[in-house]
Design a protein around this motif. Structure first.
Motif, PDB file in Angstrom:
ATOM      1  N   ALA A  51       0.839  -1.130  -0.047  1.00 46.94           N
ATOM      2  CA  ALA A  51      -0.146   0.078   0.109  1.00 46.94           C
ATOM      3  C   ALA A  51       0.715   1.289   0.065  1.00 46.94           C
ATOM      4  O   ALA A  51       0.370   2.243  -0.449  1.00 46.94           O
ATOM      5  CB  ALA A  51      -0.856   0.001   1.399  1.00 46.94           C
ATOM      6  N   GLY A  52       2.083   1.342   0.556  1.00 46.89           N
ATOM      7  CA  GLY A  52       3.017   2.283   0.450  1.00 46.89           C
ATOM      8  C   GLY A  52       2.651   3.227   1.887  1.00 46.89           C
ATOM      9  O   GLY A  52       3.386   4.234   1.791  1.00 46.89           O
ATOM     10  N   ARG A  92       0.826  12.720 -11.960  1.00 46.35           N
ATOM     11  CA  ARG A  92      -0.616  12.781 -11.359  1.00 46.35           C
ATOM     12  C   ARG A  92      -1.396  12.072 -12.668  1.00 46.35           C
ATOM     13  O   ARG A  92      -1.073  12.238 -13.949  1.00 46.35           O
ATOM     14  CB  ARG A  92      -1.048  14.086 -11.141  1.00 46.35           C
ATOM     15  N   HIS A 180       2.221   3.150 -11.417  1.00 46.01           N
ATOM     16  CA  HIS A 180       2.308   4.555 -10.383  1.00 46.01           C
ATOM     17  C   HIS A 180       2.973   5.679 -11.470  1.00 46.01           C
ATOM     18  O   HIS A 180       3.298   6.725 -11.064  1.00 46.01           O
ATOM     19  CB  HIS A 180       2.884   4.479  -9.373  1.00 46.01           C
ATOM     20  N   GLY A 211      -8.211   9.723  -5.602  1.00 45.24           N
ATOM     21  CA  GLY A 211      -8.100   9.904  -4.348  1.00 45.24           C
ATOM     22  C   GLY A 211      -9.254  10.766  -3.782  1.00 45.24           C
ATOM     23  O   GLY A 211      -9.179  11.214  -2.833  1.00 45.24           O
ATOM     24  N   TRP A 273      -5.927   2.488  -1.322  1.00 40.33           N
ATOM     25  CA  TRP A 273      -4.713   2.661  -2.092  1.00 40.33           C
ATOM     26  C   TRP A 273      -4.681   3.871  -2.810  1.00 40.33           C
ATOM     27  O   TRP A 273      -3.463   4.510  -2.619  1.00 40.33           O
ATOM     28  CB  TRP A 273      -4.808   1.291  -2.860  1.00 40.33           C
ATOM     29  N   GLU A 274      -5.608   4.250  -3.398  1.00 37.06           N
ATOM     30  CA  GLU A 274      -5.574   5.805  -4.155  1.00 37.06           C
ATOM     31  C   GLU A 274      -5.349   7.033  -3.231  1.00 37.06           C
ATOM     32  O   GLU A 274      -4.652   7.864  -3.678  1.00 37.06           O
ATOM     33  CB  GLU A 274      -6.833   5.798  -5.040  1.00 37.06           C
ATOM     34  N   LYS A 277      -1.926   6.783  -1.863  1.00 32.19           N
ATOM     35  CA  LYS A 277      -0.862   7.065  -2.947  1.00 32.19           C
ATOM     36  C   LYS A 277      -0.831   8.552  -3.461  1.00 32.19           C
ATOM     37  O   LYS A 277       0.168   9.241  -3.442  1.00 32.19           O
ATOM     38  CB  LYS A 277      -1.252   6.412  -4.255  1.00 32.19           C
ATOM     39  N   THR A 278      -2.148   9.249  -3.246  1.00 32.67           N
ATOM     40  CA  THR A 278      -2.170  10.636  -3.551  1.00 32.67           C
ATOM     41  C   THR A 278      -1.667  11.222  -2.668  1.00 32.67           C
ATOM     42  O   THR A 278      -1.217  12.367  -2.584  1.00 32.67           O
ATOM     43  CB  THR A 278      -3.560  10.978  -3.853  1.00 32.67           C
ATOM     44  N   LEU A 280       0.754  10.376  -0.561  1.00 32.46           N
ATOM     45  CA  LEU A 280       2.179  10.375  -0.797  1.00 32.46           C
ATOM     46  C   LEU A 280       2.600  11.346  -1.561  1.00 32.46           C
ATOM     47  O   LEU A 280       3.740  11.942  -1.392  1.00 32.46           O
ATOM     48  CB  LEU A 280       2.579   8.887  -1.024  1.00 32.46           C
ATOM     49  N   VAL A 281       1.978  11.128  -2.672  1.00 35.74           N
ATOM     50  CA  VAL A 281       2.522  12.230  -3.859  1.00 35.74           C
ATOM     51  C   VAL A 281       2.229  13.784  -3.439  1.00 35.74           C
ATOM     52  O   VAL A 281       3.139  14.662  -3.780  1.00 35.74           O
ATOM     53  CB  VAL A 281       1.750  12.284  -5.312  1.00 35.74           C
TER      54      VAL A 281
END
Length: 286
Positions: A51-52, A92, A180, A211, A273-274, A277-278, A280-281
């Motif tokens: 999942a990060g 993105r 990704h 996200g 997950w989304e 990830k969003t 983190l970005v």
């Protein structure tokens, strides 16, 4: 490695199901790891790799409180606010442009006669996929447990088409979404069989950023049909392209995630997950 990836997803899906059922008690790392019969250290590492983020952080994204928070923070204009906030930058999903081309009336009526469809089997973080394409674009993506059954489902949509089990660049480009690295994506086209109303619903879904979430009513407002929520729900349920057309980002107005054609736990996993990830970005851009 592929088999291991699938096994890990099954374990993560079980963990998410447990978290979803027990989110009000905010179960600890030891609690969840024990249910999976894994050591807390191994579970933490496996989950974070997948999942990060840590299981604790992921839990925050996959509870009803997260969904309700998204709805509350923007009120009835969630969809507009989500679009206004955008996802700018080379890493993105905003950079991904997807064009929908519906079947011609003749193609629609004759069930894909004279249509050549390539298909292949692949894996992603959420399980096994069947991916199919015509020379014009992606026509079908579905999660599956039984490869023969999912292929028959594809054939039921285009009963008169010619099928070739082969991987093409259209399929590969679509699957890059799971790497990704969206800056490497070219334009993805979709070649879909659907009514004008269904195509409009699916096109509207593409405007919900990664996200972010929307509701059936807000999709209707975006389409100019605020009272057509039942028909919209049916069209969303008939979405033939999993993940790429993000029907998993549509939830009930109450904040509940609702059902999902490819499994409720998988929907929760994708939303979390989304969001992770969003997040983190966004933090990396600071």
């Amino acid at each position: 490695m592929k088999g291991q990836q699938n096994t890990d997803f099954d374990r993560i899906a079980d963990a998410i199901f447990y978290l979803r059922k027990n989110f009000k008690t905010q179960p600890s790392l030891d609690d969840v790891a024990g249910k999976l019969r894994l050591s807390p250290h191994h579970f933490q590492r496996m989950f974070t790799d997948w999942a990060g983020v840590s299981p604790k952080k992921f839990l925050q994204y996959t509870t009803l409180e997260y969904a309700k928070g998204l709805l509350k923070e923007t009120g009835s204009s969630l969809l507009d606010a989500a679009l206004d906030s955008g996802l700018s930058g080379t890493g993105r999903l905003h950079d991904l442009f997807i064009n929908i081309e519906g079947m011609t009336p003749g193609e629609y009526k004759n069930g894909g006669k004279d249509l050549s469809i390539n298909y292949s089997y692949a894996e992603c973080p959420f399980g096994k996929l069947l991916v199919a394409s015509t020379p014009k674009g992606i026509c079908y993506i579905s999660f599956f447990e039984n490869d023969k059954k999912v292929f028959q489902e594809l054939k039921s949509i285009f009963p008169n088409a010619t099928y070739n089990q082969t991987v093409d660049m259209i399929q590969q480009n679509a699957l890059f979404i799971f790497t990704h690295d969206w800056s490497q994506l070219s334009k993805i086209k979709l070649h879909l069989k659907g009514t004008d109303f269904q195509l409009k619903v699916w096109e509207t879904l593409l405007k919900v950023p990664m996200g972010k979430l929307s509701t059936y009513g807000q999709i209707g407002e975006q389409m100019g049909n605020p009272k057509a929520t039942r028909a919209i729900g049916t069209a969303i349920g008939n979405n033939p392209v999993a993940f790429l057309i993000p029907c998993h980002r549509v939830i009930r107005s109450s904040g509940e995630f609702g059902e999902y054609h490819w499994g409720d736990s998988r929907k929760v996993a994708m939303i979390g997950w989304e969001a992770a990830k969003t997040d983190l970005v966004n933090r990396n851009d600071l």
